[in-house]
Scaffold this active site. Structure first.
Site, PDB file in Angstrom:
ATOM      1  N   CYS A 273       0.817  -1.439   0.092  1.00  0.00           N
ATOM      2  CA  CYS A 273       0.076  -0.169  -0.059  1.00  0.00           C
ATOM      3  C   CYS A 273       0.749   0.956   0.058  1.00  0.00           C
ATOM      4  CB  CYS A 273      -0.829   0.009   1.249  1.00  0.00           C
ATOM      5  SG  CYS A 273      -2.259  -1.147   0.973  1.00  0.00           S
ATOM      6  N   ILE A 274       1.662   1.443   1.077  1.00  0.00           N
ATOM      7  CA  ILE A 274       2.345   2.870   1.216  1.00  0.00           C
ATOM      8  C   ILE A 274       3.094   3.295   0.089  1.00  0.00           C
ATOM      9  CG2 ILE A 274       3.714   4.170   2.594  1.00  0.00           C
ATOM     10  CD1 ILE A 274       2.479   2.576   5.019  1.00  0.00           C
TER      11      ILE A 274
END
Length: 436
Positions: A273-274
């Protein structure tokens, strides 16, 4: 349809389908089944399907006994046959949303899943996308594909978005107790989909006005972290030039009870995600002629951290009158965070690549990961570490702060240590330790 579905949820007569049985999908499928809803997991990988049907767990955040029990009770089964979509009332799409080679969103897995669902879905079905994506995906991509079935959104089926918030390895927050955000097309859809999640999860369910708001919310979460980690990484580089210990600085700053949240530097960003989500937002922003300068600057800082770490490693060896070229280096930890077996987008892999490119004889050890795949190749780690093995390396580079590693033994036997995660913060003798 609204009343019918609310009654089915109340009576636990809803049959659940989960498309994608990975880090997000399998824990969700398990929680649905544990809550008393018969669940069918869909995945194109036969190996995952066979393991689920055998009650064999492969995801760290799923309890082995839970999976075995619900499979044996007939509450969860897996299949690669999407014709079973005709039997389900609720479908959660939990498939990967990676970036392509041009750092643009690759939504082919979402599109493919939607096309398979559209082929078999029936009237009265709830469809929810959980995969992280750019704002507008649910309404602009999913809705037309699903309506190609001849069914009309809002009248014949409900469609929504509820972002996954899985944090692998988190001991406190799991799928079961993490608050959920739900956005849907229409008030009835939002009410019914939210009711479905409330019937399963212990965490709060927060309703928003549209799928786009929920999609944007998820990207905001991870972009917030990306930017703040970028600030931490830039600060640690500056502190190194100033001769200041950043880790001591941040420990002092976080004593303030308001207005400050601690973020920590490292060899780069990892996980699904990040590192990826800000690219989704910047890509979508360009469609509107908007330049996300702050986001892109933080990504530039984070992306260069593996290279910076190799430069620091080179400096450490130079002080010992050794060149990086030809030196024997052990990278400790290829997981993207501590105490998990997930190496997706792990910066440690990039550190290894750059060490090798500089001529270092590089090996890795990770108590959670015996081997990893990258660009079609399999790389195997060493089987174990002990005093003799550690002493044989010119430099130990710690890239994951696993807690099941004997750092005291490493400090006593290593020639030099570069700790990019401050994993050895509790070791008193620091004569051979340099921290990022």
């Amino acid at each position: 349809m609204r009343e019918q579905l609310l009654n089915k949820i109340k009576n636990k007569d809803v049959i659940v389908g989960v498309v994608g049985l990975g880090y997000v999908g399998l824990p969700l499928a398990v929680e649905k089944a544990k809550a008393g809803f018969k669940t069918i997991g869909f995945d194109v990988q036969k190996k995952k399907v066979d393991m689920v049907n055998a009650g064999t767990n492969y995801i760290g955040d799923v309890v082995d006994d839970d999976l075995k029990r619900i499979v044996e009770a007939g509450m969860l089964q897996a299949t690669s046959d999407f014709s079973f979509v005709k039997d389900v009332d609720f479908i959660a799409i939990c498939v990967p949303t990676p970036l392509d080679k041009h750092q643009q969103p690759d939504i082919s897995y979402v599109r493919s899943s939607a096309e398979k669902i559209a082929k078999y879905m029936t009237k009265g079905t709830m469809v929810v996308l959980e995969s992280t994506t750019y704002p507008g995906t649910t309404e602009e991509l999913l809705k037309p594909i699903l309506e190609s079935s001849g069914l009309k959104c809002g009248e014949d089926f409900y469609l929504g978005f509820s972002p996954e918030r899985v944090d692998p390895g988190n001991k406190q927050f799991k799928t079961k107790n993490t608050p959920k955000v739900v956005g849907a097309i229409g008030d009835d859809a939002r009410e019914v989909i939210a009711a479905m999640y409330r019937a399963v999860l212990e965490g709060d369910v927060y309703e928003v006005s549209s799928p786009a708001v929920a999609e944007m919310e998820k990207i905001l979460e991870n972009t917030y972290r990306n930017i703040n980690i970028g600030l931490a990484n830039e600060m640690v580089m500056l502190c190194n030039k100033l001769g200041i210990d950043y880790w001591e600085v941040v420990d002092a700053a976080k004593t303030k009870p308001y207005g400050f949240q601690a973020f920590y530097p490292g060899p780069g960003l990892g996980g699904h995600c990040i590192p990826l989500d800000p690219y989704y937002l910047s890509w979508k922003a360009r469609e509107y002629g908007f330049h996300t300068s702050m986001i892109e600057n933080s990504m530039m800082v984070n992306d260069k951290m593996p290279e910076y770490c190799v430069e620091r490693a080179m400096t450490i060896l130079n002080r010992r009158k050794k060149a990086l070229n030809g030196s024997k280096v052990l990278v400790l930890g290829v997981a993207y965070k501590n105490d998990i077996d997930d190496y997706r987008e792990s910066p440690a892999i990039r550190v290894i690549e750059k060490l090798k490119a500089a001529g270092a004889r590089t090996e890795f050890y990770d108590p959670w990961i015996a081997e990893y795949k990258d660009n079609g190749q399999v790389f195997k780690g060493i089987d174990e570490i002990d005093a003799k093995i550690i002493s044989d390396y010119d430099l130990i580079v710690i890239t994951a702060a696993h807690t099941n590693v004997d750092y005291d033994m490493i400090q006593k036997n290593a020639q030099a240590i570069f700790d990019t995660r401050n994993a050895m913060k509790d070791i008193e003798n620091r004569e051979n330790i340099e921290v990022l």
